[in-house]
Motif scaffolding. Sequence first.
Motif, PDB file in Angstrom:
ATOM      1  N   ASP A  42       4.517   0.452   4.776  1.00 43.61           N
ATOM      2  CA  ASP A  42       3.412   0.450   3.358  1.00 43.61           C
ATOM      3  C   ASP A  42       3.939   1.637   2.409  1.00 43.61           C
ATOM      4  O   ASP A  42       3.529   2.558   2.602  1.00 43.61           O
ATOM      5  CB  ASP A  42       1.886   0.584   4.036  1.00 43.61           C
ATOM      6  CG  ASP A  42       0.914   0.598   2.540  1.00 43.61           C
ATOM      7  OD1 ASP A  42       1.031  -0.625   1.708  1.00 43.61           O
ATOM      8  OD2 ASP A  42       0.345   1.502   2.364  1.00 43.61           O
ATOM      9  N   PRO A  44       4.419   3.735  -0.777  1.00 43.06           N
ATOM     10  CA  PRO A  44       3.484   4.292  -1.897  1.00 43.06           C
ATOM     11  C   PRO A  44       4.659   4.442  -3.328  1.00 43.06           C
ATOM     12  O   PRO A  44       5.512   4.937  -2.779  1.00 43.06           O
ATOM     13  CB  PRO A  44       2.575   5.457  -1.538  1.00 43.06           C
ATOM     14  CG  PRO A  44       3.415   5.906  -0.385  1.00 43.06           C
ATOM     15  CD  PRO A  44       4.464   5.019   0.346  1.00 43.06           C
ATOM     16  N   ARG A  53      -1.135   4.248  -4.617  1.00 40.90           N
ATOM     17  CA  ARG A  53      -0.942   2.839  -4.231  1.00 40.90           C
ATOM     18  C   ARG A  53      -1.791   1.945  -4.965  1.00 40.90           C
ATOM     19  O   ARG A  53      -2.839   2.169  -5.318  1.00 40.90           O
ATOM     20  CB  ARG A  53      -1.666   2.607  -2.571  1.00 40.90           C
ATOM     21  CG  ARG A  53      -0.719   3.406  -1.640  1.00 40.90           C
ATOM     22  CD  ARG A  53      -1.426   2.896  -0.277  1.00 40.90           C
ATOM     23  NE  ARG A  53      -0.220   3.637   0.754  1.00 40.90           N
ATOM     24  CZ  ARG A  53      -0.020   4.712   1.136  1.00 40.90           C
ATOM     25  NH1 ARG A  53      -0.487   5.689   0.400  1.00 40.90           N
ATOM     26  NH2 ARG A  53       0.708   5.102   2.041  1.00 40.90           N
ATOM     27  N   SER A  54      -1.055   0.901  -5.809  1.00 42.04           N
ATOM     28  CA  SER A  54      -1.669   0.098  -6.757  1.00 42.04           C
ATOM     29  C   SER A  54      -2.406  -0.989  -6.269  1.00 42.04           C
ATOM     30  O   SER A  54      -3.430  -1.521  -6.633  1.00 42.04           O
ATOM     31  CB  SER A  54      -0.587  -0.321  -7.670  1.00 42.04           C
ATOM     32  OG  SER A  54       0.403  -1.095  -7.041  1.00 42.04           O
ATOM     33  N   GLY A  55      -1.945  -1.305  -5.024  1.00 41.89           N
ATOM     34  CA  GLY A  55      -2.683  -2.365  -4.301  1.00 41.89           C
ATOM     35  C   GLY A  55      -1.814  -3.680  -4.796  1.00 41.89           C
ATOM     36  O   GLY A  55      -2.040  -4.733  -4.172  1.00 41.89           O
ATOM     37  N   THR A  56      -1.265  -3.723  -5.705  1.00 40.71           N
ATOM     38  CA  THR A  56      -0.302  -4.842  -6.208  1.00 40.71           C
ATOM     39  C   THR A  56       1.037  -4.649  -5.173  1.00 40.71           C
ATOM     40  O   THR A  56       1.788  -3.627  -5.798  1.00 40.71           O
ATOM     41  CB  THR A  56       0.166  -5.040  -7.563  1.00 40.71           C
ATOM     42  OG1 THR A  56      -1.313  -4.845  -8.217  1.00 40.71           O
ATOM     43  CG2 THR A  56       0.930  -6.307  -8.130  1.00 40.71           C
ATOM     44  N   LYS A  57       1.288  -5.406  -4.145  1.00 38.56           N
ATOM     45  CA  LYS A  57       2.277  -5.169  -3.493  1.00 38.56           C
ATOM     46  C   LYS A  57       3.484  -6.305  -3.403  1.00 38.56           C
ATOM     47  O   LYS A  57       3.373  -7.690  -3.651  1.00 38.56           O
ATOM     48  CB  LYS A  57       1.798  -5.403  -1.888  1.00 38.56           C
ATOM     49  CG  LYS A  57       1.021  -4.156  -1.706  1.00 38.56           C
ATOM     50  CD  LYS A  57       0.675  -4.368  -0.056  1.00 38.56           C
ATOM     51  CE  LYS A  57      -0.771  -3.569   0.206  1.00 38.56           C
ATOM     52  NZ  LYS A  57      -0.841  -3.896   1.547  1.00 38.56           N
ATOM     53  N   TYR A  72       6.045  -3.496   2.824  1.00 40.56           N
ATOM     54  CA  TYR A  72       5.644  -3.851   1.281  1.00 40.56           C
ATOM     55  C   TYR A  72       5.804  -2.598   0.374  1.00 40.56           C
ATOM     56  O   TYR A  72       5.512  -1.511   0.953  1.00 40.56           O
ATOM     57  CB  TYR A  72       4.395  -4.402   1.088  1.00 40.56           C
ATOM     58  CG  TYR A  72       3.895  -5.694   1.907  1.00 40.56           C
ATOM     59  CD1 TYR A  72       4.087  -6.962   1.015  1.00 40.56           C
ATOM     60  CD2 TYR A  72       3.667  -5.623   3.273  1.00 40.56           C
ATOM     61  CE1 TYR A  72       3.993  -7.986   1.741  1.00 40.56           C
ATOM     62  CE2 TYR A  72       3.298  -6.891   3.797  1.00 40.56           C
ATOM     63  CZ  TYR A  72       3.589  -7.980   3.092  1.00 40.56           C
ATOM     64  OH  TYR A  72       3.416  -9.197   3.884  1.00 40.56           O
ATOM     65  N   HIS A  74       3.998  -0.634  -3.444  1.00 31.71           N
ATOM     66  CA  HIS A  74       3.219  -0.747  -4.571  1.00 31.71           C
ATOM     67  C   HIS A  74       3.707  -0.761  -5.678  1.00 31.71           C
ATOM     68  O   HIS A  74       4.511   0.380  -6.049  1.00 31.71           O
ATOM     69  CB  HIS A  74       2.285   0.246  -4.199  1.00 31.71           C
ATOM     70  CG  HIS A  74       1.361  -0.148  -3.035  1.00 31.71           C
ATOM     71  ND1 HIS A  74       0.010  -0.511  -2.887  1.00 31.71           N
ATOM     72  CD2 HIS A  74       1.492   0.433  -1.461  1.00 31.71           C
ATOM     73  CE1 HIS A  74      -0.481  -0.662  -1.578  1.00 31.71           C
ATOM     74  NE2 HIS A  74       0.421   0.060  -0.944  1.00 31.71           N
TER      75      HIS A  74
END
Length: 543
Positions: A42, A44, A53-57, A72, A74
């Motif tokens: 994950d 960042p 972390r934008s949350g849009t992966k 993923y 971000h």
Amino acid sequence: MPKGIYRVPVAINEPVKSYLPGSPERKELQAMLAQLRSKEADIPMYIGGQEVRSGTKTRLAPPHDHQHTLGYFHKSDKSHVSQAIEAALAAKQKWAALSWEHRASIFLKAAELIAGPYRAEINAATMLGQSKNVFQAEIDSACESADFLRFNVQYMAEIYAEQPLSSPGIWNRLEWRPLEGFVYALSPFNFTAIAANLPTSCALMGNVVVWKPSNTQVYAAAVLMRVFIEAGVPAGVINLVYPSGPEAAEVIFGHRDFAGIHFTGSTEVFQNIWKTIGNNIHNYRSYPRIVGETGGKDFIMAHASADPKTVAVALARGAFEYQGQKCSAASRAYIPASIWEAVKGFVLADLQDMKMGPTEDFTNFVNAVIDEKSFDKLAGYIEAAKQCADVEIIAGGGCDKSKGYFIEPTIIVTKDPAHVTMREELFGPVLAIYVYDDNRFEETLELVDSTSMYALTGAILSQDRYAIELATAKLSNAAGNFYINDKCTGAVVGQQPFGGGRGSGTNDKAGAKINLLRWVSPRTIKETLTPPTDYRYPFLQPD
Ligand code: NAD
């Protein structure tokens, strides 16, 4: 403030490990490959020392196994780019004021971390994320990254030591100031070492940086960022973001404090960037430094005196290592008719022997190309070549993207020296060959010089000194890195400073002092030790 004129450690190239079966480095790397494959990363952004972390992966997958998920990252939007610029500018004053030996220590430590505790991870990340075999990963992500960091520290010390003459009663000094504002580092997919070099070379000279790697290199770029942080790069000095290129461009090139771009990538993207900077020139505090190393259409020119086996090996390695995705990869070759059959025999035998597949199987010489877009483009060129009366495909030609983006090493022989495959950068395992009449050596050199817009790398293979001298002279501007009796790839930091002219870039030679000079703006200081106290010069006295 330094209390000594310190000498930095003498830089030496990081030795390349062999990864022989049973060796400790092979075992460690295989364990790391398995470990990275067993989890989903994950990743960042890093802005002002914070993980964001934008949350849009965006999903990351090995090019040779695209159904497997490595993790993923971000995605950034324009607001993250703005935040990265603000964080860089906030860090600027303290970083620029830090004594140079501490900047040197940070990047020397980064080199030690890459060569030591992070070696397996940075290599494994490059093998999985960019589909490089173990040798290609080792020479790039471990060795060349460490080389850039160590040699740049040495070059920085040499630059700082360059000082002007002083005359009696006067002390002249040069102060090698960083640029005013922030630098944008924009790195390509194909070399982890370039991703290491672009932001750090600027930061080493006291600049603050916003860094955007290629989406297809983020997996290893994030390992580099963790190394930089562990090495002690302070918060905000290097900020790592993942916006789209055009979105980043809008924010960065519109900013008053944009001070320079350190770019490596394709010619078209660089030319558009240059244009955008030109259009915004009235908005900037100073003239931005524009440094870009871009595409190539790199050649191997053989003379009739060349040893056919040597030519074949230069072609096989120069064109097909890392699937031809090196800016320096041989993608066009000129072979005299008298040795062509022999060269062809050797090179076809080599190709038959080369195995293609995933990087985790160390017996594979060839792996996958970087992504579907690249695969489709290459498959399109190969298909068009199959339809063209002027060309014959003598090896490869097969493409399969069912599991990974695999393109067979492909050799095209063309009767047309201006065929598209002799002119354009395809950036894959496709080599175009033109067989020329032995008596037309000099005319063929002119063809080599004039066929493409690029001038990055090239090689002459010959055992005839007169032919070598003629080729060296005729091809003077055809390559920024010119090789005699070698393939045209594999430049080593500190040994063959790298970069090209014409459409291939600004030729500011990565891994050389010339490059670091672009990231400073010298201030000349003249100090008069005993200033005059009378405006009148002696000549004013009456006779
Ligand atoms: P690329 O030009 O597609 O991408 C380079 C960087 O620019 C990436 O970070 C990418 O995200 C960004 N970018 C892409 N489109 C953009 C746009 N419209 N606006 C702003 N930024 C944008 O290059 P690549 O495919 O990553 O790398 C391969 C290219 O790089 C080849 O042309 C190769 O020859 C060249 N290259 C040159 C050298 C050299 O030293 N001369 C070294 C390595 C690679």
